[in-house]
Design a protein around this motif. Structure first.
Motif, PDB file in Angstrom:
ATOM      1  N   PRO A 196      49.477  41.510  51.213  1.00 44.89           N
ATOM      2  CA  PRO A 196      50.645  42.142  50.585  1.00 44.89           C
ATOM      3  C   PRO A 196      50.289  42.783  49.242  1.00 44.89           C
ATOM      4  CG  PRO A 196      51.188  39.932  51.367  1.00 44.89           C
ATOM      5  CD  PRO A 196      49.693  40.080  51.489  1.00 44.89           C
ATOM      6  N   ALA A 197      51.119  43.743  48.806  1.00 38.83           N
ATOM      7  CA  ALA A 197      50.832  44.527  47.604  1.00 38.83           C
ATOM      8  C   ALA A 197      50.531  43.678  46.364  1.00 38.83           C
ATOM      9  CB  ALA A 197      51.986  45.500  47.325  1.00 38.83           C
ATOM     10  N   PRO A 198      51.321  42.617  46.067  1.00 33.72           N
ATOM     11  CA  PRO A 198      51.034  41.862  44.837  1.00 33.72           C
ATOM     12  C   PRO A 198      49.649  41.206  44.853  1.00 33.72           C
ATOM     13  CG  PRO A 198      53.204  41.272  45.725  1.00 33.72           C
ATOM     14  CD  PRO A 198      52.532  42.124  46.752  1.00 33.72           C
ATOM     15  N   GLU A 199      49.240  40.732  46.046  1.00 37.12           N
ATOM     16  CA  GLU A 199      47.911  40.115  46.146  1.00 37.12           C
ATOM     17  C   GLU A 199      46.810  41.143  45.957  1.00 37.12           C
ATOM     18  OE1 GLU A 199      47.252  37.543  49.600  1.00 37.12           O
ATOM     19  OE2 GLU A 199      49.411  37.115  49.588  1.00 37.12           O
ATOM     20  N   LEU A 200      47.033  42.345  46.496  1.00 31.41           N
ATOM     21  CA  LEU A 200      46.019  43.384  46.327  1.00 31.41           C
ATOM     22  C   LEU A 200      45.898  43.768  44.849  1.00 31.41           C
ATOM     23  CD1 LEU A 200      44.139  45.398  48.071  1.00 31.41           C
ATOM     24  CD2 LEU A 200      45.619  47.008  46.907  1.00 31.41           C
ATOM     25  N   ALA A 201      47.047  43.852  44.160  1.00 35.29           N
ATOM     26  CA  ALA A 201      47.019  44.193  42.735  1.00 35.29           C
ATOM     27  C   ALA A 201      46.222  43.139  41.966  1.00 35.29           C
ATOM     28  CB  ALA A 201      48.442  44.304  42.194  1.00 35.29           C
ATOM     29  N   MET A 202      46.397  41.848  42.344  1.00 30.25           N
ATOM     30  CA  MET A 202      45.633  40.781  41.678  1.00 30.25           C
ATOM     31  C   MET A 202      44.145  40.958  41.913  1.00 30.25           C
ATOM     32  SD  MET A 202      48.033  37.447  42.129  1.00 30.25           S
ATOM     33  CE  MET A 202      46.685  36.374  42.568  1.00 30.25           C
ATOM     34  N   MET A 203      43.796  41.328  43.140  1.00 26.91           N
ATOM     35  CA  MET A 203      42.376  41.516  43.449  1.00 26.91           C
ATOM     36  C   MET A 203      41.791  42.672  42.632  1.00 26.91           C
ATOM     37  SD  MET A 203      40.648  42.408  47.086  1.00 26.91           S
ATOM     38  CE  MET A 203      40.505  40.785  47.745  1.00 26.91           C
ATOM     39  N   PHE A 204      42.519  43.782  42.556  1.00 26.66           N
ATOM     40  CA  PHE A 204      42.058  44.907  41.730  1.00 26.66           C
ATOM     41  C   PHE A 204      41.917  44.463  40.273  1.00 26.66           C
ATOM     42  CE2 PHE A 204      43.801  48.615  44.563  1.00 26.66           C
ATOM     43  CZ  PHE A 204      42.681  48.508  45.362  1.00 26.66           C
ATOM     44  N   ALA A 205      42.901  43.728  39.767  1.00 25.14           N
ATOM     45  CA  ALA A 205      42.876  43.299  38.365  1.00 25.14           C
ATOM     46  C   ALA A 205      41.653  42.429  38.085  1.00 25.14           C
ATOM     47  CB  ALA A 205      44.159  42.542  38.034  1.00 25.14           C
ATOM     48  N   GLU A 206      41.357  41.515  39.009  1.00 27.33           N
ATOM     49  CA  GLU A 206      40.196  40.627  38.816  1.00 27.33           C
ATOM     50  C   GLU A 206      38.899  41.408  38.816  1.00 27.33           C
ATOM     51  OE1 GLU A 206      40.592  37.695  41.862  1.00 27.33           O
ATOM     52  OE2 GLU A 206      42.358  36.822  40.869  1.00 27.33           O
ATOM     53  N   ILE A 241      38.367  43.021  35.506  1.00 23.75           N
ATOM     54  CA  ILE A 241      37.925  42.063  34.496  1.00 23.75           C
ATOM     55  C   ILE A 241      36.418  41.782  34.665  1.00 23.75           C
ATOM     56  CG2 ILE A 241      38.086  39.655  33.744  1.00 23.75           C
ATOM     57  CD1 ILE A 241      41.140  39.914  34.436  1.00 23.75           C
ATOM     58  N   VAL A 242      35.988  41.625  35.921  1.00 20.88           N
ATOM     59  CA  VAL A 242      34.579  41.389  36.170  1.00 20.88           C
ATOM     60  C   VAL A 242      33.749  42.555  35.649  1.00 20.88           C
ATOM     61  CG1 VAL A 242      32.831  41.194  37.967  1.00 20.88           C
ATOM     62  CG2 VAL A 242      34.927  39.861  38.130  1.00 20.88           C
ATOM     63  N   GLN A 243      34.261  43.772  35.879  1.00 16.12           N
ATOM     64  CA  GLN A 243      33.485  44.951  35.488  1.00 16.12           C
ATOM     65  C   GLN A 243      33.457  45.204  33.990  1.00 16.12           C
ATOM     66  OE1 GLN A 243      34.798  48.450  37.736  1.00 16.12           O
ATOM     67  NE2 GLN A 243      32.605  48.504  38.109  1.00 16.12           N
ATOM     68  N   PHE A 244      34.648  45.051  33.356  1.00 10.84           N
ATOM     69  CA  PHE A 244      34.742  45.451  31.965  1.00 10.84           C
ATOM     70  C   PHE A 244      34.946  44.254  31.036  1.00 10.84           C
ATOM     71  CE2 PHE A 244      36.542  49.044  34.446  1.00 10.84           C
ATOM     72  CZ  PHE A 244      35.480  49.914  34.236  1.00 10.84           C
TER      73      PHE A 244
END
Ligand code: C2E
Ligand code: MG
Ligand code: MG
Ligand code: MG
Length: 297
Positions: free
Chosen positions: A271-281, A284-287
């Motif tokens: 679902p969209a909220p879970e995907l947004a969390m994955m993108f956010a994480e 954070i890993v990258q930057f």
């Protein structure tokens, strides 16, 4: 006796046909009601850059969630929705929903969106206008949207392919990208890859080797994937492998020069909220904070 048996068979066949038809009609009635009742949801599966494992895009995949029941996958209702024409309304709903979900993701993380489009939608004379309106209303830029179509759509003879071409050319002029979905499963000539308005090839998951590369079957599968990747690259097309289920698949595809991967190895549709969390994480890993050895540089 043979005649009687034949008659019985015919009668049985009749009943089976009526049953099948009845079931189709009941499914269609339920689908129509479900559209009105808003029982559909869009889930998203990340598409990952194989060089660094970062998600760069998400594919929108529709789900039917009847109240109190488990989600029903598109393979069970898209064919009926296509035959009946209901897909035109459902597809437009998916597109608008997905653009609204993806616009803030694009703003925050620069990730893009892909949406499946059925042949029936591409013969709708208003398709271009509907896509442009979904983009405008959501704020998602045209360059952040890829439409996925199947091989057959553009190579069928006659007015339908012509209408589809007009839409895709108009949308590409706006900056929208076009991907061929499930590439390699159709029966079209290679010339269309050169001549048609497309940007991306999604290699069908049936080409992924079953094992770890050692069997004969695996060697043949690998040879086919290599050939498709090389062909796509020589034509300037981006390659996305579907059905990346193992680390072996991901490593192999990277070695073959495939650009992106999508599959259960990275993530299932969510679902969209879970995907947004994955993108956010991932961001954070990258930057995130510099690691000790980076600080020592
Ligand atoms: P597709 O566009 O090729 O989407 C990929 C399908 O493969 C999805 O199935 C996804 O869940 C599945 N998949 C992803 N990774 C893996 C993996 O590693 N292994 C395996 N075995 N499968 C994987 P899903 O969501 O059931 O969708 C099935 C098809 O239904 C889609 O195939 C697409 O053709 C169609 N579809 C889905 N949503 C829409 C839509 O909004 N509009 C239209 N017209 N068609 C849609
Ligand atoms: Mg697709
Ligand atoms: Mg596909
Ligand atoms: Mg596929």
């Amino acid at each position: 006796a043979a005649k009687a048996a034949g008659k019985d068979c015919a009668a049985l066949f009749d009943v089976a046909m009526r049953d099948e038809q009845g079931e189709r009609i009941r499914l269609l009635e339920r689908l129509r009601a479900a559209v009105d009742a808003g029982e559909f949801a869009v889930h998203y599966q990340p598409i990952v850059n194989l060089d660094n494992g970062t998600p760069t895009a998400a594919e929108a995949l529709v789900r039917w969630i009847p109240p109190g029941q488990a989600p029903i996958g598109p393979d069970r209702f898209i064919p009926a929705a296509e035959d009946s024409g209901l897909i035109v309304a459902l597809g437009e709903w998916v597109l608008r929903r997905a653009c609204r979900d993806a616009a803030p993701w694009y703003q925050r993380w620069g990730t893009t969106l892909t949406v499946n489009v059925s042949p029936r939608q591409l013969i709708d004379p208003h398709f271009t206008r509907k896509v442009v309106s979904a983009l405008r209303d959501s704020g998602l830029p045209a360059t952040a949207l890829t439409l996925e179509i199947t091989e057959g759509v553009l190579v069928r003879s006659g007015g339908h392919a012509q209408q589809a071409l007009v839409h895709l050319s108009a949308l590409r002029a706006e900056g929208v990208r076009v991907a061929i979905d499930d590439f390699g499963t159709g029966y079209s000539s290679l010339a269309y890859l050169r001549d048609l308005p497309i940007d991306v090839l999604k290699i069908d998951r049936s080409f992924m080797p079953a094992g770890n590369g050692h069997g004969d079957g695996d060697a043949q599968q690998t040879a086919l994937v290599r050939t498709i990747v090389d062909l796509a690259r020589s034509l300037g097309l981006t390659t996305v492998a579907e059905g990346v289920e193992t680390a072996y698949h991901a490593d192999l595809l990277r070695a073959l020069g495939c650009d992106r991967g999508q599959g259960y190895h990275f993530a299932r549709p969510i679902p969209a909220p879970e995907l947004a969390m994955m993108f956010a994480e991932t961001v954070i890993v990258q930057f995130g904070p510099l690691s000790a050895d980076q600080q020592n540089d």
